[in-house]
Every structure is written in C-alpha cells, then in structure tokens.
Design an enzyme around this catalytic site. Structure first.
Site, mmCIF file in Angstrom:
data_model
loop_
_atom_site.group_PDB
_atom_site.id
_atom_site.type_symbol
_atom_site.label_atom_id
_atom_site.label_comp_id
_atom_site.label_asym_id
_atom_site.label_seq_id
_atom_site.Cartn_x
_atom_site.Cartn_y
_atom_site.Cartn_z
ATOM 1 C CB CYS A 146 -0.505 2.411 4.047
ATOM 2 S SG CYS A 146 -2.074 1.797 3.444
ATOM 3 C CG ASP A 147 3.250 1.209 4.520
ATOM 4 O OD1 ASP A 147 2.828 1.740 5.563
ATOM 5 O OD2 ASP A 147 3.051 0.019 4.242
ATOM 6 C CB CYS A 178 -0.914 -0.033 1.231
ATOM 7 S SG CYS A 178 -1.929 1.432 1.417
HETATM 8 C C1 LIG Z 1 0.982 -4.187 5.451
HETATM 9 C C2 LIG Z 1 -0.232 -3.286 5.419
HETATM 10 C C3 LIG Z 1 -0.119 -1.986 5.889
HETATM 11 C C4 LIG Z 1 -1.229 -1.155 5.877
HETATM 12 N N1 LIG Z 1 -1.091 0.105 6.362
HETATM 13 C C5 LIG Z 1 -2.161 0.926 6.396
HETATM 14 C C6 LIG Z 1 -2.046 2.244 6.924
HETATM 15 O O1 LIG Z 1 -0.974 2.673 7.361
HETATM 16 N N2 LIG Z 1 -3.165 3.022 6.918
HETATM 17 C C7 LIG Z 1 -4.369 2.590 6.419
HETATM 18 O O2 LIG Z 1 -5.337 3.349 6.442
HETATM 19 N N3 LIG Z 1 -4.502 1.342 5.918
HETATM 20 C C8 LIG Z 1 -3.435 0.504 5.890
HETATM 21 N N4 LIG Z 1 -3.552 -0.754 5.361
HETATM 22 C C9 LIG Z 1 -4.841 -1.166 4.795
HETATM 23 C C10 LIG Z 1 -5.819 -1.596 5.906
HETATM 24 O O3 LIG Z 1 -5.172 -2.506 6.764
HETATM 25 C C11 LIG Z 1 -7.054 -2.237 5.288
HETATM 26 O O4 LIG Z 1 -7.658 -1.342 4.382
HETATM 27 C C12 LIG Z 1 -8.070 -2.597 6.371
HETATM 28 O O5 LIG Z 1 -7.474 -3.469 7.311
HETATM 29 C C13 LIG Z 1 -9.293 -3.280 5.769
HETATM 30 O O6 LIG Z 1 -10.149 -3.605 6.822
HETATM 31 P P1 LIG Z 1 -11.308 -4.679 6.621
HETATM 32 O O7 LIG Z 1 -12.013 -4.757 7.928
HETATM 33 O O8 LIG Z 1 -12.105 -4.361 5.426
HETATM 34 O O9 LIG Z 1 -10.596 -6.061 6.278
HETATM 35 P P2 LIG Z 1 -9.377 -6.861 6.921
HETATM 36 O O10 LIG Z 1 -8.429 -5.982 7.618
HETATM 37 O O11 LIG Z 1 -8.873 -7.713 5.806
HETATM 38 O O12 LIG Z 1 -10.070 -7.779 8.029
HETATM 39 C C14 LIG Z 1 -10.934 -8.825 7.688
HETATM 40 C C15 LIG Z 1 -10.982 -9.804 8.842
HETATM 41 O O13 LIG Z 1 -11.981 -10.786 8.563
HETATM 42 C C16 LIG Z 1 -11.529 -12.057 8.987
HETATM 43 N N5 LIG Z 1 -12.253 -13.071 8.218
HETATM 44 C C17 LIG Z 1 -12.160 -13.333 6.887
HETATM 45 N N6 LIG Z 1 -13.028 -14.310 6.534
HETATM 46 C C18 LIG Z 1 -13.680 -14.672 7.669
HETATM 47 C C19 LIG Z 1 -14.692 -15.643 7.958
HETATM 48 N N7 LIG Z 1 -15.209 -16.440 7.009
HETATM 49 N N8 LIG Z 1 -15.114 -15.770 9.243
HETATM 50 C C20 LIG Z 1 -14.588 -14.968 10.242
HETATM 51 N N9 LIG Z 1 -13.617 -14.045 10.019
HETATM 52 C C21 LIG Z 1 -13.184 -13.896 8.746
HETATM 53 C C22 LIG Z 1 -10.029 -12.032 8.701
HETATM 54 O O14 LIG Z 1 -9.351 -12.973 9.534
HETATM 55 C C23 LIG Z 1 -9.673 -10.577 9.037
HETATM 56 O O15 LIG Z 1 -9.252 -10.450 10.382
HETATM 57 C C24 LIG Z 1 -2.474 -1.617 5.364
HETATM 58 C C25 LIG Z 1 -2.580 -2.925 4.883
HETATM 59 C C26 LIG Z 1 -1.474 -3.754 4.906
HETATM 60 C C27 LIG Z 1 -1.602 -5.169 4.380
#
Ligand SMILES: Cc1cc2nc3c(=O)[nH]c(=O)nc-3n(C[C@H](O)[C@H](O)[C@H](O)COP(=O)(O)OP(=O)(O)OC[C@H]3O[C@@H](n4cnc5c(N)ncnc54)[C@H](O)[C@@H]3O)c2cc1C
Length: 308
Positions: free
Chosen positions: A138-139, A135
């Site tokens: 983000c970074d 990302c």
């Molecule tokens: C290395 C990295 C650095 C980042 N840095 C930043 C930053 O600095 N700033 C920023 O704004 N964003 C950052 N992001 C992006 C940010 O992390 C994501 O946009 C955000 O986490 C998305 O949130 P989400 O809840 O949609 O999904 P996710 O974070 O993907 O969470 C989904 C969750 O659902 C769970 N899950 C999946 N399927 C199931 C199921 N069937 N049953 C139960 N649980 C399930 C997974 O285990 C997971 O914990 C970064 C991403 C990465 C990879």
C-alpha cells in the site's frame, strides 16, 4: 424481532461492496458496523492503488470509505452502528445478537476484517498513516529514495523489507533477537541485498514526529544503549489478528483465527459466507477485500433465490 434477507457483519471494503451488490439485487440488507464505516482504510490519509480513484487529486482512506458506504446505501442497504456479539441458528433462520437488539436473517456475510498487531510504543497510533504503516504494497511507493525502518523478524517482515528496497534507498530491519522466524531462503536473499541493513537485539521504543514520522528511538536490549535514528517511514510487520473471536463457535476458524473459506467464499456453515481480511492471510488489499465481498454477495444472492 427485525427480519431481513441478508446480514453483513463488518463495514469495511468487503462488507460495503457486498452490501452494494446485495441491495442492488433488491434484497433486504443490513450492514452491521461496530465502529465507523470503512474499517482499516480509514487509518490512512492517501490511497494510490484503487483503480480509478485518486488519479487527478489525492484521495484519503476516509473519503473512499464514505464513497463505498454512500454507494451501498443508494441502493437501499441499511447501516446499523453496533457490534454483532453472537450468531446462532441455522440457514434461513440465523439470529444475530447486538446490544441494540436482535435480527433474524436468512443468510449472513461475515466481513469483520483484521487488525495489525501493534508494538505498543508512543507515536505508533498517532502517526499511523503519516509514516507508520503495516502494508508495504500500500505505502511503499510513498517512500521513493527515502530511508525506512522495518520492524519484525518473520517471513512477512523480511519479504516486505525486500519489497521496500524497490523504492527506498535504505531499509533498516530492526529485530529483537539474533535469530529469525523467516525461512532461510528469504533471509539469505535479504542478507545479500545491499540496500538492507540490520539492527539485531534491538527494539523501537518511540516513534517521533509532528505531522509525519521524523525519527525513531532504538534501544539495544543487550547493552541498553539507545539511539535516535532518522527515518520517514516505519513499517511494522509482526502479524495480524482477525476480528473473529465473536464467531469462534459459529464457523470453522484456522489455527490463527482466520475464517476457513472455499473459493466461493463459503464458510463451514451453509448460509454463511465470509469476505475480506478476516479470511485472507495474504493479499489484504482494499480491492481484494471488495472483490471477496462481491463474490460472497453474488453467491448469497443465488442461494437466497434457490432457498427462499
Ligand atoms: C494504515 C493502512 C493503510 C492501508 N493502505 C491501503 C492502501 O493504500 N491500499 C489498499 O488496497 N489497502 C490498504 N490497506 C489495507 C486495507 O485497508 C484492508 O485490506 C481492507 O480495509 C480490508 O477490508 P475488510 O473489509 O476486509 O476489513 P476491515 O477494513 O478490517 O473492516 C472490518 C470492519 O468490521 C468491523 N467489525 C469487526 N467486528 C465486528 C462485529 N462483531 N460487528 C460489527 N462490525 C464489526 C470493524 O469495525 C471494521 O470497520 C491499508 C491498511 C492499513 C491498516
């Protein structure tokens, strides 16, 4: 069977923000998380762009995850640490099946997130968040005046590479072919940018470093020559896989597996909303995911009021 008002599938930013709003509205809420709470943000050791957090002292992804979870649980959201395997039924009577039992829920918010595709080389997972990133938004700012490597040849790789030139003094794009999937206009813009250099017909075979990225090993697949390339940042942009396989027969997905939603976060099925990276091709940020989660929760709360 356990009976609840609202099941939230996925304990990332989207799911936890939804859980906070729904629990604070006195709904009986269960947040299902198959791994550890926080989702993708737990993979990074510093977050600088969530408003109000990390202003005076640096804050890590896992710390933000625990703040989100504690906030939702403070208002009564319960967390079940299990994957949801399948969802059946209709609005008002959905059945969520897990290896820990089944839950009967009136409504559901899907927030299972997505995973960045990996190139599958040594060092990639070990150094994720320590110089390896998926990302640039983000970074990118962590790499001011440094040299970074971008891997990929599609639109996101080239666009993110261009974005990184705002910070980095040099961006080297490593791509396994001469041809690009990126659209010509974006490619042309990148080719004119003096900060961008190209390593075509090349692949990164290894990412090296102790507690941060120090260099990568690059191989030219045409002549098999390898080189060690000094860099502090490796940005991998070869696409994302939404975690939606378990609901492919439950709600409509698009051709890349993202959940179809309208601007109210409604899915194709009444009583099911979706939030976060699983239904967002573009923004993929902590705050946009949390915002989607809040929209989904407010609409679910309203729907439950009208339909209970
Ligand atoms: C290395 C990295 C650095 C980042 N840095 C930043 C930053 O600095 N700033 C920023 O704004 N964003 C950052 N992001 C992006 C940010 O992390 C994501 O946009 C955000 O986490 C998305 O949130 P989400 O809840 O949609 O999904 P996710 O974070 O993907 O969470 C989904 C969750 O659902 C769970 N899950 C999946 N399927 C199931 C199921 N069937 N049953 C139960 N649980 C399930 C997974 O285990 C997971 O914990 C970064 C991403 C990465 C990879």
């Amino acid at each position: 069977m356990n009976k609840i008002d609202l099941a939230i599938v996925g304990g990332g930013a989207a799911g936890m923000a939804a859980a906070l709003y729904a629990a604070r509205s006195n709904l009986n809420v269960v947040l299902f998380e198959g791994q550890s709470p926080g989702g993708q943000i737990t993979l990074t050791n510093e977050v600088e762009n969530y408003p109000g957090l990390g202003v005076e002292n640096p804050i890590s992804g896992p710390e933000i995850a625990m703040l989100f979870l504690n906030h939702a649980e403070k208002f009564g959201s319960k967390t079940e640490y299990t994957f949801v395997d399948s969802i059946e039924g209709t609005a008002g009577k959905f059945i969520l099946k897990t290896s820990n039992g089944s839950w009967l829920s009136k409504a559901i918010i899907l927030a299972p997130g997505s995973k960045a595709k990996e190139i599958g080389v040594p060092g990639e997972r070990e150094l994720m968040g320590l110089g390896v990133s998926t990302c640039a938004t983000c970074d990118g700012a962590f790499f001011r005046d440094q040299e970074v490597v971008v891997i990929g040849g599609g639109n996101s790789a080239i666009e993110e590479g261009l974005f990184l030139t705002r910070f980095a003094k040099k961006v080297t794009i490593v791509h396994r072919r001469q041809e690009f999937r990126a659209t010509p206009v974006i490619l042309e813009r990148a080719k004119k940018n003096k900060k961008i250099e190209w390593k075509l017909d090349c692949v990164v075979e290894k990412i090296n470093g102790k507690n941060k990225v120090e260099n990568v090993e690059i191989k030219n697949i045409k002549n098999n020559q390898t080189e060690t390339f000094e860099t502090n940042g490796v940005f991998i942009f070869i696409g994302h896989n939404p975690n939606t396989n378990f609901i492919k027969n439950t709600v409509n997905l698009d051709d890349q597996g993202y959940i179809d939603v309208n601007n109210k976060q409604e899915t194709s099925i009444k009583g099911i909303w979706s939030a976060g990276d699983c239904s967002d091709h573009h923004y993929k940020q902590l705050i946009t995911s949390a915002g989607d989660g809040v929209k989904a929760a407010l609409n679910a709360i309203h729907w439950l009021e009208e339909n209970s």
